[in-house]
Design a protein around this motif. Structure first.
Motif, short mmCIF file in Angstrom:
data_model
loop_
_atom_site.label_atom_id
_atom_site.label_comp_id
_atom_site.label_asym_id
_atom_site.label_seq_id
_atom_site.Cartn_x
_atom_site.Cartn_y
_atom_site.Cartn_z
N PRO A 197 7.67 1.24 -36.40
CA PRO A 197 8.13 2.04 -35.25
C PRO A 197 7.91 3.16 -36.19
O PRO A 197 7.69 3.50 -37.26
CB PRO A 197 9.57 1.26 -35.46
CG PRO A 197 9.42 0.80 -36.68
CD PRO A 197 8.20 0.84 -36.95
N MET A 198 8.05 3.94 -35.23
CA MET A 198 8.31 5.58 -35.86
C MET A 198 8.97 5.40 -35.92
O MET A 198 10.70 5.03 -35.27
CB MET A 198 8.23 6.09 -34.39
CG MET A 198 7.80 8.48 -35.01
SD MET A 198 7.31 8.58 -33.72
CE MET A 198 7.81 11.03 -33.75
N CYS A 243 21.23 1.36 -28.69
CA CYS A 243 20.29 0.71 -28.54
C CYS A 243 19.21 0.88 -26.61
O CYS A 243 20.20 0.97 -26.11
CB CYS A 243 19.64 -0.87 -28.76
SG CYS A 243 18.08 -1.15 -28.18
N ILE A 244 18.47 1.89 -26.62
CA ILE A 244 18.32 2.35 -25.32
C ILE A 244 17.36 2.36 -24.90
O ILE A 244 16.15 2.21 -26.03
CB ILE A 244 18.15 3.35 -25.75
CG1 ILE A 244 19.37 4.61 -26.12
CG2 ILE A 244 18.25 4.47 -23.77
CD1 ILE A 244 20.05 5.37 -25.82
N ALA A 245 16.39 1.03 -23.65
CA ALA A 245 15.43 1.02 -23.16
C ALA A 245 14.19 1.94 -23.46
O ALA A 245 14.74 2.66 -23.08
CB ALA A 245 15.75 -0.39 -21.96
N SER A 268 11.58 2.16 -26.57
CA SER A 268 12.41 1.99 -26.62
C SER A 268 13.47 2.93 -27.91
O SER A 268 12.67 3.48 -28.97
CB SER A 268 12.90 0.73 -26.90
OG SER A 268 12.76 0.00 -25.92
N HIS A 269 14.55 2.69 -28.15
CA HIS A 269 15.20 3.84 -29.43
C HIS A 269 16.32 2.63 -30.31
O HIS A 269 17.40 2.26 -29.41
CB HIS A 269 16.65 4.95 -28.41
CG HIS A 269 15.16 5.67 -27.85
ND1 HIS A 269 14.74 5.35 -26.68
CD2 HIS A 269 15.62 7.33 -28.09
CE1 HIS A 269 13.79 6.37 -26.47
NE2 HIS A 269 14.36 7.73 -27.32
N PHE A 309 10.17 2.48 -30.36
CA PHE A 309 9.13 1.20 -30.37
C PHE A 309 8.38 1.11 -28.69
O PHE A 309 9.52 1.30 -28.11
CB PHE A 309 10.33 0.11 -30.67
CG PHE A 309 11.22 0.33 -31.70
CD1 PHE A 309 10.52 -0.60 -32.61
CD2 PHE A 309 12.48 0.44 -31.46
CE1 PHE A 309 12.13 -0.89 -33.99
CE2 PHE A 309 13.31 0.45 -32.46
CZ PHE A 309 12.43 -0.35 -33.63
N THR A 310 7.79 1.27 -28.67
CA THR A 310 6.80 1.13 -28.19
C THR A 310 6.94 0.04 -27.04
O THR A 310 7.21 -1.13 -28.33
CB THR A 310 5.28 1.22 -28.10
OG1 THR A 310 4.30 0.59 -28.85
CG2 THR A 310 5.10 2.90 -28.56
N GLU A 311 6.02 -0.17 -26.18
CA GLU A 311 6.29 -2.12 -25.94
C GLU A 311 5.18 -2.96 -26.17
O GLU A 311 5.08 -3.56 -26.31
CB GLU A 311 5.78 -1.53 -24.07
CG GLU A 311 6.94 -1.06 -23.34
CD GLU A 311 8.44 -2.19 -22.63
OE1 GLU A 311 7.73 -3.49 -22.62
OE2 GLU A 311 8.75 -2.10 -23.24
#
Length: 243
Positions: A10-11, A53-55, A28-29, A74-76
Motif C-alpha cells: 500500500p501507500m 478504517c475508511i472505505a 480505502s484507508h 489501498f486501491t481496489e
C-alpha cells in the motif's frame, strides 16, 4: 511535516495535517494515531477514536493528534483489499479499530522505524490483514496488469495497446476491467503513472522528468491527478519523502 514512506501497495504516509477539507479518495484507508484520539466526520457522523478504517469513495474529513498518524491507502486493485473488507469493513463505510490493535501498531512502529523496506508489512501484520489474495482475476486481466507493470512509460495509446494485447475492443476491455477489479481502467492507469513517477523521482530524476517519463503531460498534470485521487499535494509527495 508529512512523510511518504512508500507509494506502492500500500501507500504509507506519516501525516501531520490537522484538518483537511472534506474529500473522498479512490482508496480505502487505515489510519492509526501516534498519540491521542482523532476526530473524524464521516457521513454526517462525528467519531472519536485512535484507529479507523475508511472505505474508498466515502466523504470524510478529520483532525488528528499533534503527534501525527500513520496512514495506509489501498486501491481496489491492492492485494490487501479483500482482507481489509473481510476483517474490518464488511460492506460498511468505516470501522473503528480496537485500541489494543492500535497500541500494538504504535509499539511496532517505534521498534522498527528505521526498517524502511519492511515497516509497512510489519505494521499491517498487527492489523491482522494480509496480501495473500492471489488469483483474483481471469487471465486477460492478469495479462493487462502485468503489461502495465512492465511499462517504462504509460503512453496516450495505452488503452488501444492493451485491447490489442488481449484481443478485445477498448469498450469491452474497460467493462471487463471494472467488472473484475472494481476500479476503472483510467483510474488504475492514473495510479500507475503516479507510482512510476515516484519511482523515477527516487532514482534521482527531477520532478518534471519523472512525471514526463511516467506518462504525464506535465508536472502540473501529475499534481492535479495526485490531489484528485488521494487528497495529497504533489509537494507532500515529493518534497517530504522519507529517505
Amino acid at each position: 511535516m508529512s512523510e511518504i514512506f512508500k507509494f506502492c501497495d500500500p501507500m504509507m504516509i506519516l501525516a501531520d495535517y490537522k484538518s483537511p477539507e472534506s474529500h473522498k479518495h479512490l482508496a480505502s484507508h487505515i489510519i492509526i494515531s501516534l498519540g491521542g484520539k482523532m476526530e473524524w466526520q464521516i457521513e454526517n457522523k462525528n467519531i472519536k477514536c485512535r484507529g479507523i478504517c475508511i472505505a474508498s469513495n466515502v466523504v470524510h474529513t478529520g483532525r488528528i493528534d499533534e503527534n501525527g498518524a500513520i496512514i495506509f491507502l489501498f486501491t481496489e486493485i491492492s492485494r490487501y483489499t479483500a482482507s481489509i473488507k473481510k476483517k474490518y469493513l464488511n460492506g460498511n463505510s468505516y470501522c473503528i479499530i480496537n485500541d489494543n490493535v492500535v497500541d500494538s501498531i504504535v509499539k511496532k512502529y517505534i521498534e522498527h522505524l528505521n526498517d524502511k523496506e519492511t515497516l509497512d508489512t510489519i505494521l499491517l501484520r498487527q492489523c491482522r490483514i494480509d496480501n495473500s489474495d492471489e488469483g483474483r482475476y481471469e487471465e486477460r486481466i492478469e495479462k493487462v496488469l502485468d503489461y502495465i507493470s512492465g511499462l517504462k512509460t504509460i503512453e496516450h495509446s495505452i488503452v488501444e495497446d492493451l485491447s490489442n494485447h488481449i484481443y478485445v475492443s477498448k469498450g469491452r476491455l474497460s467493462h471487463l476491467f471494472k467488472e473484475q477489479t472494481g476500479m476503472t481502467l483510467h483510474s488504475y492507469l492514473a495510479f500507475e503513472k503516479l507510482r512510476k513517477t515516484y519511482k523515477y523521482f527516487c532514482e534521482g530524476r527531477s520532478i518534471t522528468d519523472a512525471c514526463i517519463l511516467a506518462g504525464f503531460d506535465s508536472s502540473s498534470h501529475c499534481a492535479s491527478t495526485c490531489k484528485r485521487m488521494f487528497g495529497i499535494s504533489l509537494r507532500d509527495v515529493y518534497k517530504t519523502i522519507k529517505e
